[in-house]
Design an enzyme around this catalytic site. Structure first.
Site, PDB file in Angstrom:
ATOM      1  N   GLN A 150      45.183  54.364  70.049  1.00  0.00           N
ATOM      2  CA  GLN A 150      44.102  55.357  69.616  1.00  0.00           C
ATOM      3  C   GLN A 150      42.893  54.546  70.085  1.00  0.00           C
ATOM      4  OE1 GLN A 150      44.525  57.546  66.128  1.00  0.00           O
ATOM      5  NE2 GLN A 150      46.847  56.661  65.925  1.00  0.00           N
ATOM      6  N   LYS A 183      52.758  60.522  85.555  1.00  0.00           N
ATOM      7  CA  LYS A 183      53.153  61.523  84.379  1.00  0.00           C
ATOM      8  C   LYS A 183      51.928  61.923  83.661  1.00  0.00           C
ATOM      9  CE  LYS A 183      53.431  58.778  80.321  1.00  0.00           C
ATOM     10  NZ  LYS A 183      53.748  57.529  79.496  1.00  0.00           N
ATOM     11  N   GLU A 213      53.944  49.983  47.481  1.00  0.00           N
ATOM     12  CA  GLU A 213      52.903  48.766  47.946  1.00  0.00           C
ATOM     13  C   GLU A 213      53.558  47.545  48.180  1.00  0.00           C
ATOM     14  OE1 GLU A 213      50.695  48.812  44.197  1.00  0.00           O
ATOM     15  OE2 GLU A 213      49.542  50.751  44.427  1.00  0.00           O
ATOM     16  N   GLY A 220      60.802  57.210  73.515  1.00  0.00           N
ATOM     17  CA  GLY A 220      61.608  57.232  74.685  1.00  0.00           C
ATOM     18  C   GLY A 220      61.461  58.262  75.782  1.00  0.00           C
ATOM     19  N   GLY A 221      60.364  59.175  75.516  1.00  0.00           N
ATOM     20  CA  GLY A 221      60.255  60.585  76.207  1.00  0.00           C
ATOM     21  C   GLY A 221      59.825  59.991  77.531  1.00  0.00           C
ATOM     22  N   ARG A 242      51.080  63.789  79.885  1.00  0.00           N
ATOM     23  CA  ARG A 242      51.470  64.117  78.540  1.00  0.00           C
ATOM     24  C   ARG A 242      50.575  65.040  77.930  1.00  0.00           C
ATOM     25  NH1 ARG A 242      54.119  61.170  74.576  1.00  0.00           N
ATOM     26  NH2 ARG A 242      54.336  59.143  76.094  1.00  0.00           N
ATOM     27  N   ASP A 287      54.157  55.750  85.111  1.00  0.00           N
ATOM     28  CA  ASP A 287      52.831  56.483  85.177  1.00  0.00           C
ATOM     29  C   ASP A 287      51.928  55.744  85.899  1.00  0.00           C
ATOM     30  OD1 ASP A 287      51.820  54.395  83.338  1.00  0.00           O
ATOM     31  OD2 ASP A 287      52.299  55.701  81.376  1.00  0.00           O
ATOM     32  N   HIS A 340      47.945  47.395  74.104  1.00  0.00           N
ATOM     33  CA  HIS A 340      48.081  48.759  75.371  1.00  0.00           C
ATOM     34  C   HIS A 340      46.975  48.890  76.479  1.00  0.00           C
ATOM     35  CE1 HIS A 340      49.143  52.608  76.717  1.00  0.00           C
ATOM     36  NE2 HIS A 340      47.933  53.157  76.170  1.00  0.00           N
TER      37      HIS A 340
HETATM   38  C1  R5P Z   1      51.440  55.135  77.541  1.00  0.00           C
HETATM   39  O1  R5P Z   1      50.515  55.484  78.019  1.00  0.00           O
HETATM   40  C2  R5P Z   1      52.486  54.162  77.283  1.00  0.00           C
HETATM   41  O2  R5P Z   1      52.118  52.986  78.185  1.00  0.00           O
HETATM   42  C3  R5P Z   1      53.765  54.302  77.044  1.00  0.00           C
HETATM   43  O3  R5P Z   1      54.435  54.913  78.484  1.00  0.00           O
HETATM   44  C4  R5P Z   1      54.109  55.409  76.037  1.00  0.00           C
HETATM   45  O4  R5P Z   1      53.533  54.762  74.780  1.00  0.00           O
HETATM   46  C5  R5P Z   1      55.669  55.437  75.719  1.00  0.00           C
HETATM   47  O5  R5P Z   1      55.921  56.516  74.645  1.00  0.00           O
HETATM   48  P1  R5P Z   1      57.318  57.164  74.492  1.00  0.00           P
HETATM   49  O6  R5P Z   1      58.336  56.450  74.579  1.00  0.00           O
HETATM   50  O7  R5P Z   1      57.021  57.917  73.347  1.00  0.00           O
HETATM   51  O8  R5P Z   1      56.873  58.199  75.756  1.00  0.00           O
END
Ligand code: R5P
Length: 292
Positions: free
Chosen positions: A97, A192, A40, A225-226, A194, A169, A130
């Site tokens: 989200q 891209k 907390e 970073g994926g 996911r 993307d 985002h």
């Molecule tokens: C996704 O739409 C976002 O713009 C980023 O590309 C994403 O959140 C990056 O996440 P990560 O580094 O886990 O691939």
């Protein structure tokens, strides 16, 4: 004392809050945060000025829920003193989200947005939230500021060979287009995908004409970073020159930074919405411009 603005720095964004206060020549209100053994937070203020707009600055990077609840707590407390509370949330967690991707999922962004309203926030200010969908959950005055011009300024000073801006993307095309225009160059967006269950990323573009060019991969968030690693591996296979990375919010969860460097990225530059070793671009100036 009558003040136009006062700035409160939450535990996650003290340095940025101080920079904002300095630029505004506004009093900076220090908060002290103690963490109890069970996790907390106990927040203490020294003094909150009575008049004017109170700016509460707190990014909600990991630990996301802790930093979020601290932001809400500070806003609620400040609201007892002033009705003009602006929440400056440079990095807004939960913004990914913003909708139901799979049936049964809770759209947590909508709940978080209601929390800010209930706490008494007059206005929310974000840096590169985002998505528009995330922003739309906030039913109070809101502003989303772009850090792209500041990031582009930084890259303009670098000696790059025939630079090309790349979005990892399609969703980031507009961002890449804007970045490229500021650099007087062109851009390309990769395809891209996911896996919504595993989170695994794949790049599906068949080819991109990047041969011999220095590339700047631009994204809003780097988390695991994926996305950047997959994009870099793909671009390197297409025989590009160097790969640089620009992003607004560098979360770098786990060993993301190391993984990105290992994939062949020459340099990563992010902003101080999230403080860290790559946060070389200061967003206090664009925040102050928007509220002054
Ligand atoms: C996704 O739409 C976002 O713009 C980023 O590309 C994403 O959140 C990056 O996440 P990560 O580094 O886990 O691939």
């Amino acid at each position: 004392m009558l003040v136009k603005f006062a700035v409160i720095g939450g535990n996650a964004s003290k340095d940025l809050a101080k920079r904002i206060a300095r630029r505004l020549k506004a009093p900076y209100v220090e908060t002290r945060t103690k963490t109890f053994p069970d996790g907390e937070s106990k927040i203490t203020f020294r003094h909150i000025p009575k008049q004017g707009v109170i700016l509460v600055v707190q990014s909600t990077y990991p630990p996301v829920d802790t930093n979020l609840l601290q932001a809400i707590s500070i806003i609620s407390q400040a609201r007892k003193i002033s009705s003009k509370i602006y929440a400056i949330i440079p990095y807004m967690g939960y913004a990914r989200q913003d909708r139901q991707f799979l049936s049964g999922e809770v759209v947590t962004m909508s709940i978080v947005a209601k929390m800010f309203k209930t706490a008494g926030t007059k206005k929310v200010i974000f840096i590169d939230i985002h998505s528009k969908a995330a922003l739309n959950h906030f039913k109070i005055p809101k502003e989303n500021i772009s850090a792209i011009p500041e990031l582009a300024k930084r890259f303009k000073k670098m000696k790059l060979k025939n630079p090309l801006v790349v979005s990892p993307d399609i969703g980031g095309s507009l961002r890449a287009k804007k970045f490229a225009a500021l650099l007087n160059t062109d851009f390309v967006a990769l395809k891209k995908s996911r896996n919504r269950k595993t989170g695994k990323v794949q790049i599906q573009s068949s080819k991109a004409d990047v041969h011999g060019r220095d590339l700047i991969v631009v994204d809003d968030i780097i988390s695991t970073g994926g996305s950047i690693v997959k994009a870099t591996q793909f671009l390197k296979r297409q025989k590009c020159k160097r790969v640089f990375v620009a992003c607004t919010h560098g979360l770098f969860v786990g060993n993301a930074e190391k993984k990105i460097k290992k994939s062949g990225v020459s340099q990563i530059i992010s902003t101080n919405t999230i403080p860290g070793s790559t946060s070389k671009v200061d967003v206090s100036g664009v925040i102050v411009e928007s509220i002054r």
